[in-house]
Motif scaffolding. Sequence first.
Motif, PDB file in Angstrom:
ATOM      1  N   LEU A 102       0.823  -1.202   0.000  1.00 24.14           N
ATOM      2  CA  LEU A 102       0.000   0.000   0.000  1.00 24.14           C
ATOM      3  C   LEU A 102       0.861   1.257   0.000  1.00 24.14           C
ATOM      4  CD1 LEU A 102      -2.796  -1.042   2.522  1.00 24.14           C
ATOM      5  CD2 LEU A 102      -2.962  -0.904   0.048  1.00 24.14           C
ATOM      6  N   PRO A 103       0.274   2.422  -0.287  1.00 25.46           N
ATOM      7  CA  PRO A 103       1.089   3.645  -0.422  1.00 25.46           C
ATOM      8  C   PRO A 103       1.897   3.991   0.818  1.00 25.46           C
ATOM      9  CG  PRO A 103      -1.106   3.998  -1.298  1.00 25.46           C
ATOM     10  CD  PRO A 103      -1.124   2.655  -0.675  1.00 25.46           C
ATOM     11  N   ASN A 104       1.336   3.798   2.013  1.00 23.83           N
ATOM     12  CA  ASN A 104       2.104   4.155   3.207  1.00 23.83           C
ATOM     13  C   ASN A 104       3.355   3.293   3.347  1.00 23.83           C
ATOM     14  OD1 ASN A 104       0.526   1.899   3.659  1.00 23.83           O
ATOM     15  ND2 ASN A 104       0.251   2.327   5.840  1.00 23.83           N
ATOM     16  N   SER A 105       3.239   2.006   3.008  1.00 29.46           N
ATOM     17  CA  SER A 105       4.406   1.135   3.056  1.00 29.46           C
ATOM     18  C   SER A 105       5.402   1.490   1.958  1.00 29.46           C
ATOM     19  CB  SER A 105       3.977  -0.327   2.918  1.00 29.46           C
ATOM     20  OG  SER A 105       3.083  -0.688   3.951  1.00 29.46           O
ATOM     21  N   SER A 106       4.886   1.857   0.786  1.00 28.25           N
ATOM     22  CA  SER A 106       5.779   2.260  -0.302  1.00 28.25           C
ATOM     23  C   SER A 106       6.580   3.494   0.072  1.00 28.25           C
ATOM     24  CB  SER A 106       4.966   2.527  -1.578  1.00 28.25           C
ATOM     25  OG  SER A 106       4.310   1.361  -2.010  1.00 28.25           O
ATOM     26  N   VAL A 107       5.934   4.465   0.722  1.00 27.27           N
ATOM     27  CA  VAL A 107       6.633   5.676   1.143  1.00 27.27           C
ATOM     28  C   VAL A 107       7.739   5.327   2.142  1.00 27.27           C
ATOM     29  CG1 VAL A 107       6.362   7.838   2.408  1.00 27.27           C
ATOM     30  CG2 VAL A 107       4.695   7.204   0.690  1.00 27.27           C
ATOM     31  N   GLY A 108       7.429   4.447   3.113  1.00 34.06           N
ATOM     32  CA  GLY A 108       8.437   4.051   4.096  1.00 34.06           C
ATOM     33  C   GLY A 108       9.608   3.326   3.459  1.00 34.06           C
ATOM     34  N   ARG A 110      13.532  15.003   6.376  1.00 34.70           N
ATOM     35  CA  ARG A 110      14.046  14.918   7.741  1.00 34.70           C
ATOM     36  C   ARG A 110      13.416  13.800   8.568  1.00 34.70           C
ATOM     37  NH1 ARG A 110      13.963  21.396   9.266  1.00 34.70           N
ATOM     38  NH2 ARG A 110      15.529  22.039   7.715  1.00 34.70           N
ATOM     39  N   ARG A 111      12.562  13.037   7.969  1.00 36.19           N
ATOM     40  CA  ARG A 111      11.861  11.998   8.722  1.00 36.19           C
ATOM     41  C   ARG A 111      12.294  10.627   8.228  1.00 36.19           C
ATOM     42  NH1 ARG A 111       5.697  14.043   8.378  1.00 36.19           N
ATOM     43  NH2 ARG A 111       5.342  12.554  10.052  1.00 36.19           N
ATOM     44  N   SER A 112      12.292   9.684   9.179  1.00 35.95           N
ATOM     45  CA  SER A 112      12.708   8.318   8.849  1.00 35.95           C
ATOM     46  C   SER A 112      11.574   7.569   8.167  1.00 35.95           C
ATOM     47  CB  SER A 112      13.126   7.587  10.123  1.00 35.95           C
ATOM     48  OG  SER A 112      12.019   7.441  10.997  1.00 35.95           O
ATOM     49  N   GLY A 113      11.914   6.380   7.666  1.00 37.19           N
ATOM     50  CA  GLY A 113      10.899   5.580   6.990  1.00 37.19           C
ATOM     51  C   GLY A 113       9.780   5.149   7.923  1.00 37.19           C
ATOM     52  N   THR A 114      10.099   4.850   9.176  1.00 37.97           N
ATOM     53  CA  THR A 114       9.074   4.443  10.137  1.00 37.97           C
ATOM     54  C   THR A 114       8.101   5.572  10.422  1.00 37.97           C
ATOM     55  OG1 THR A 114      10.759   3.032  11.151  1.00 37.97           O
ATOM     56  CG2 THR A 114       8.746   3.381  12.396  1.00 37.97           C
ATOM     57  N   GLU A 115       8.612   6.785  10.589  1.00 36.21           N
ATOM     58  CA  GLU A 115       7.741   7.927  10.863  1.00 36.21           C
ATOM     59  C   GLU A 115       6.837   8.232   9.677  1.00 36.21           C
ATOM     60  OE1 GLU A 115      10.474  10.982  11.804  1.00 36.21           O
ATOM     61  OE2 GLU A 115      10.820  10.302  13.865  1.00 36.21           O
ATOM     62  N   LEU A 116       7.374   8.148   8.460  1.00 38.28           N
ATOM     63  CA  LEU A 116       6.558   8.389   7.271  1.00 38.28           C
ATOM     64  C   LEU A 116       5.495   7.310   7.101  1.00 38.28           C
ATOM     65  CD1 LEU A 116       9.347   9.546   4.812  1.00 38.28           C
ATOM     66  CD2 LEU A 116       7.481  10.946   5.696  1.00 38.28           C
ATOM     67  N   PHE A 117       5.855   6.062   7.435  1.00 32.89           N
ATOM     68  CA  PHE A 117       4.859   4.989   7.368  1.00 32.89           C
ATOM     69  C   PHE A 117       3.692   5.268   8.313  1.00 32.89           C
ATOM     70  CE2 PHE A 117       3.302   1.051   9.345  1.00 32.89           C
ATOM     71  CZ  PHE A 117       2.735   0.437   8.241  1.00 32.89           C
ATOM     72  N   GLU A 118       3.990   5.703   9.536  1.00 27.79           N
ATOM     73  CA  GLU A 118       2.917   6.007  10.488  1.00 27.79           C
ATOM     74  C   GLU A 118       2.104   7.219  10.045  1.00 27.79           C
ATOM     75  OE1 GLU A 118       2.018   4.253  12.947  1.00 27.79           O
ATOM     76  OE2 GLU A 118       3.679   2.836  13.115  1.00 27.79           O
ATOM     77  N   THR A 119       2.754   8.187   9.396  1.00 28.63           N
ATOM     78  CA  THR A 119       2.038   9.396   8.957  1.00 28.63           C
ATOM     79  C   THR A 119       1.032   9.075   7.868  1.00 28.63           C
ATOM     80  OG1 THR A 119       3.992  10.705   9.486  1.00 28.63           O
ATOM     81  CG2 THR A 119       2.343  11.729   8.059  1.00 28.63           C
ATOM     82  N   TYR A 120       1.433   8.257   6.907  1.00 32.73           N
ATOM     83  CA  TYR A 120       0.559   7.962   5.768  1.00 32.73           C
ATOM     84  C   TYR A 120      -0.212   6.654   5.953  1.00 32.73           C
ATOM     85  CZ  TYR A 120       2.945  11.700   3.304  1.00 32.73           C
ATOM     86  OH  TYR A 120       3.441  12.927   2.932  1.00 32.73           O
ATOM     87  N   ASN A 121      -0.382   6.246   7.192  1.00 36.78           N
ATOM     88  CA  ASN A 121      -1.123   5.011   7.453  1.00 36.78           C
ATOM     89  C   ASN A 121      -2.577   5.200   7.049  1.00 36.78           C
ATOM     90  OD1 ASN A 121      -1.870   2.523   8.293  1.00 36.78           O
ATOM     91  ND2 ASN A 121      -1.376   2.829  10.454  1.00 36.78           N
TER      92      ASN A 121
END
Length: 800
Positions: free
Chosen positions: A637-643, A728-739
């Motif tokens: 999904l997109p949130n995982s792709s972003v991470g 400035r954000r890590s992959g984990t933070e971006l995954f949580e943001t676009y969940n």
Amino acid sequence: MKPRKNKKRVPSFRKLLKTSKVKLDNKLKNKQFKQQSIAKKYRKEQRKLRQAVKDVTSRTSVPLEEFKKKHAAERKEEEEEEEALPLDMMDEDDMKLMEDLAQKASFVTRDLSSSEPVHAKKRKQESVIDRYEKMPRCMQTEPEKELIHLLPIKDKSGIIPQTMEKPVINVAQNEEEEDTEEMEVVEESSEEPQPVLTTDELLIQRRRKLQEKKIHIAALAAAILSDPENSIKKLKELRAMLMEQDPNVAVIVRKLVMVSLMELFKDITPSYKIRPLTEAEKHTKVRKETQKLREFEEGLVSQYKFYLENLEQTVKDWKQRKLKKSNVISLKAYKGLAEIAVKCLCELLVVLPHFNFHNNIIVLIVPLMNDTSKLISEMCCEAVKKLFKQDKLGSVSLGVVKVISGLVKSRNYDVRPEVLKIFLHLRIKEVEVKKDTEDITAKKRFMSCKEKRKNLSRMQRKWKKAEEKLERELLEAEASESKEKKLKLHTETLNIVFLTYFRILKKVQKSPLLPAVLEGLAKFAHLINVEFFDDLLVVLHSLIASGDLSYRESLHCVLTAFHILSGQGDVLNIDPSKFYSHLYRTLFRLHAGATNDDMVIVLQCLDVMLTKRRKQVSQQRALAFIKRLSTLALHVLPNSSVGILATNRILMQTFPKTDLLLDNEAQGSGLYLPELDEPECCNAQNTALWELHALRRHYHPTVQKFANHLIAGAPAEGSEALRPDLSRRSGTELFETYNMKGMTFNPPVASVTPRKKDKFLQGDSFLNEDLKELIQTHLNDAAVHRPLDFAKHLKESSLS
């Protein structure tokens, strides 16, 4: 005056020996005589008992016919004897003497040959029953009637006195009469038809009662808050309302009283622990203010204790499905009462960690974390989390951890995973390490008197004394706890946590608690002693190799292993290649749907394995992981792709030579083998990141931005650079943001005509033209979701 001397001579040993022998002989004789007298007395009692039985048996009833025959025979013998005696030949004096003797029964019955008195034998043979029969009976006699003299009456014949019998008062009879009257009154009242209230009237009556109780509770609470020291009796009265017996309002009143008392105790309890007075302190005379404060503290502690006991009993009654004798509250209502009681206990656990009976509250709350009721379990878990969060020193956390460890062991490790996940909220960042225990700063040591005399002059000693006195006062006034004490408590707490974790790893490896254990080990792995590293890594690898773990559990094993190696494990010569191979092999097993919570653990593993261990990672391994992650970004999904793309960006910046994947020319010999599970041997340098060109046409705008950014070589400046909120954000933070979990997709309705808008609102699946075009484009690019099947086509179209 001189004291008189004792002229009594001390007896010699021979005399003492002789005297003791005489005493022993006398003692033996007395003992024998006593035994003989007891035996004699026993024989006498047995003889009397046999005689009594014999007398009773001799008085058995005789049938009437035999009695008549016997009586007739006796009469006949008497007549014959009378006929045989020549009465006419006897004198009158002799006849008179015979008649007098005949009136005495003893004359006929006694044995004339004996010389004993007349009644001697009879007295000896008199039995216990005869004596009992001769005892006088207390017969119930009628009381004597007393006369009351009344006023006389005068008539023609003269004055006639008037009297009246005085009535005798019988207490028992009066009580019976009163009871009967009461029963009659009750029967009459029950016979009277009571007015039947309608439902509305019953509701109004209940509402009125409830309002009165609320006003009473509020008045008591206000009085207690206004003057707590003089309101212990009112506090006791309010606590007594926990036993409300009116079935109409009992449940609500008890709930209100529970919550009111909880708020009162939160407000009026002091900020220190009240200790019981010693016997010496109780008998010591103190001022009135001090005595008043002591009485208040004693009353407060006792009422607080009774309140906690009531809450505990409420929870126990609900757990045991037990009804009270009064049956005021039903079993269904007990659940609501128990929930309020647990809520009050949780609030007191968090707010009053310094006050009395806090350990008792912990013992009550911790088993409820494993309760079958989800609501109660969540309340208790949240309370313990808050307690861990606000515990700066660690003493309270240590008490909770001890109780949890004992609970897990007593239940034979059959508890909910949430109980062990509580350990993840402990505020432990550093502990005492064995090799560093000597390096911890010791307490300030003051010089002794001998050292002062040896090293200092008189004036220096004087100044030193004043300085030390000031330092002692500052240490006493310091509110913050020492670092040494904090480290000691944290070390003891973490030892208990690791002991629980290792027991589960050793005994119950197939338990549902294993994910929580592995997650906890991953968090606190940097605090584990180096001595356990080898054994722990062997256990983790054996767990992964067994194949019994789920995908999430195996990821936790990998994360734990690399947390161990990234801390103190850097000094160890351990090859973690088997963990790299396992993660590389299992990346494609990641769930591609909405339930992709495992992606967070994957991103954490990549960060620990590749970014933080950049010096130990080869270029071939980094190229293989970047290529496989880019392929994985097409599936999820997109949130995982972003991470994933954010992680690839960090890897490309960490390993600059990986930019060769952006070139379509092969580097070196061999072909890329995507199906191979070993990252070192798959020849990743001979492939290209054609997946990025496919992701440029992704429907999510953030994925498109990341794809364009990586194709341009991940520049820090320029048109293809990312915004600061993305860079400035890590992959984990971006995954949580676009969940996208819990989100709903609402199509734009601004360009819809009124008629089409009505259809859309009525439930028709209508979409505007822009959205249709976007979806059609996405469906045409369905090959994006099948990268392995269409690899050749996409490579040609994207790299041309």
